[in-house]
Design an enzyme around this catalytic site. Structure first.
Site, mmCIF file in Angstrom:
data_model
loop_
_atom_site.group_PDB
_atom_site.id
_atom_site.type_symbol
_atom_site.label_atom_id
_atom_site.label_comp_id
_atom_site.label_asym_id
_atom_site.label_seq_id
_atom_site.Cartn_x
_atom_site.Cartn_y
_atom_site.Cartn_z
ATOM 1 N N SER A 244 0.989 -1.112 -0.080
ATOM 2 C CA SER A 244 0.041 -0.050 -0.116
ATOM 3 C C SER A 244 0.831 1.434 -0.079
ATOM 4 O O SER A 244 1.644 1.468 -0.616
ATOM 5 C CB SER A 244 -0.879 0.007 1.242
ATOM 6 O OG SER A 244 -2.085 0.943 1.248
ATOM 7 N N ASP B 101 -5.929 -3.284 -2.657
ATOM 8 C CA ASP B 101 -4.667 -2.908 -1.652
ATOM 9 C C ASP B 101 -4.179 -4.330 -0.981
ATOM 10 O O ASP B 101 -4.968 -5.357 -0.628
ATOM 11 C CB ASP B 101 -5.325 -2.167 -0.415
ATOM 12 C CG ASP B 101 -4.491 -1.514 0.228
ATOM 13 O OD1 ASP B 101 -3.180 -1.953 0.643
ATOM 14 O OD2 ASP B 101 -4.524 -0.439 0.626
#
Length: 310
Positions: free
Chosen positions: A43, A156
């Site tokens: 991320s 993500d």
């Protein structure tokens, strides 16, 4: 017979705006003369890690420190399909300021973690172009739209591997420093909010005041439907706190199975999910936390009994 020198890797975890702490971590390592040989990121950790691997950390930090609240708002392209934000404005911004290239051409070995939305499997991105890998890794469900890459729908990486120690090891790191941004975030979004008067006063004094953008919007809506009795958390508070619980639980589980050699845990509970404009204090928190582990890291890296085989 002496083996080769130990290879040092960093695993930079996810955490949205709290990820600017990674810049402080990397600066503290540089000041101590401890340059990573391998960079793995999930991320926001993938975004900062890519900047380091590309040799762009100086320019990246300058940009991050210059962000103001309206700059962050300006990068948001709202939509209601796939995610609240499309993400094109953010990627176009980076395309104009930072040279995109294949990951293989970066100065350091780099890898990013994403999640296959259809299968739930962990995906390691090491052969793609930098920006497409980062864009997939930061696609927080509900906030940023997923990325279609090589026939896979990616979101993500924090859903499966919030602090990618395993990826750093797989890339050849003998010693791994892990940066966990979730150590004190539980309950952060359920803390009592300021009243309207204090909000109005702070808005007049400081347009970049320290209040999470999303929580501010959510609190306005919750006031329209206020009920009698015990206070019920806002929609954003419930969702954000639930995501925090998930991230903390997954992080603890993964690091129990893939323990790092050294762990850095900046205190970031006061930083909101979308408060990207609070870079200075977030970077400082990362720098401060890393200074406490430098001695231990030096000792591990210099330990001849741990020298890797040739």
């Amino acid at each position: 017979m002496n083996g080769r020198q130990l290879k040092f890797g960093v695993a930079l975890g996810g955490g949205a705006a709290r990820g600017w702490a990674h810049v402080g971590v990397l600066r503290a390592l540089q000041e101590a003369g401890l340059e990573p040989d391998v960079v793995a990121g999930t991320s926001i950790g993938a975004l900062v890690g890519a900047a380091l691997a590309a040799g762009e950390l100086d320019r990246f930090e300058s940009w991050v420190r210059s962000l103001r609240l309206m700059d962050v708002v300006g990068l948001m392209d709202v939509r209601f399909s796939g995610g609240l934000l499309k993400g094109d404005r953010l990627m176009n911004f980076f395309n104009k300021r930072f040279t995109d290239r294949p990951i293989a051409e970066l100065g350091l070995p780099f890898g990013a973690v994403a999640t296959d939305l259809r299968t739930g499997s962990e995906v390691w991105l090491r052969d793609e172009y930098v920006l497409e890998a980062v864009r997939a890794s930061i696609a927080l469900p509900g906030l940023l739209a997923p990325v279609i890459l090589q026939g896979r729908t990616l979101v993500d990486g924090v859903l499966v591997n919030p602090v990618p120690v395993s990826l750093a090891r797989a890339m050849g790191a003998d010693v791994v420093l892990a940066v966990d941004l979730s150590s004190d975030i539980l309950g952060r979004h359920l803390r009592p909010e300021q009243n309207d008067a204090s909000l109005s006063e702070s808005a007049a004094d400081d347009p970049d005041r320290h209040e999470d953008i999303s929580q501010r919007i959510s609190s306005r809506f919750s006031q329209l439907f206020r009920q009698k009795g015990p206070a019920i958390p806002s929609v954003f508070g419930v969702v954000a706190s639930s995501l925090s619980i998930m991230q903390v639980r997954i992080t603890r589980s993964r690091m129990a199975g893939d323990p790092p050699d050294v762990k850095v845990e900046p205190r970031l509970g006061q930083i909101g999910l979308m408060e990207f404009h609070r870079a200075a204090e977030t970077i400082d928190a990362g720098h401060r936390a890393t200074r406490h582990v430098i001695s231990s890291l030096r000792e591990i890296l210099s330990d001849s009994t741990r020298t890797a085989p040739p």
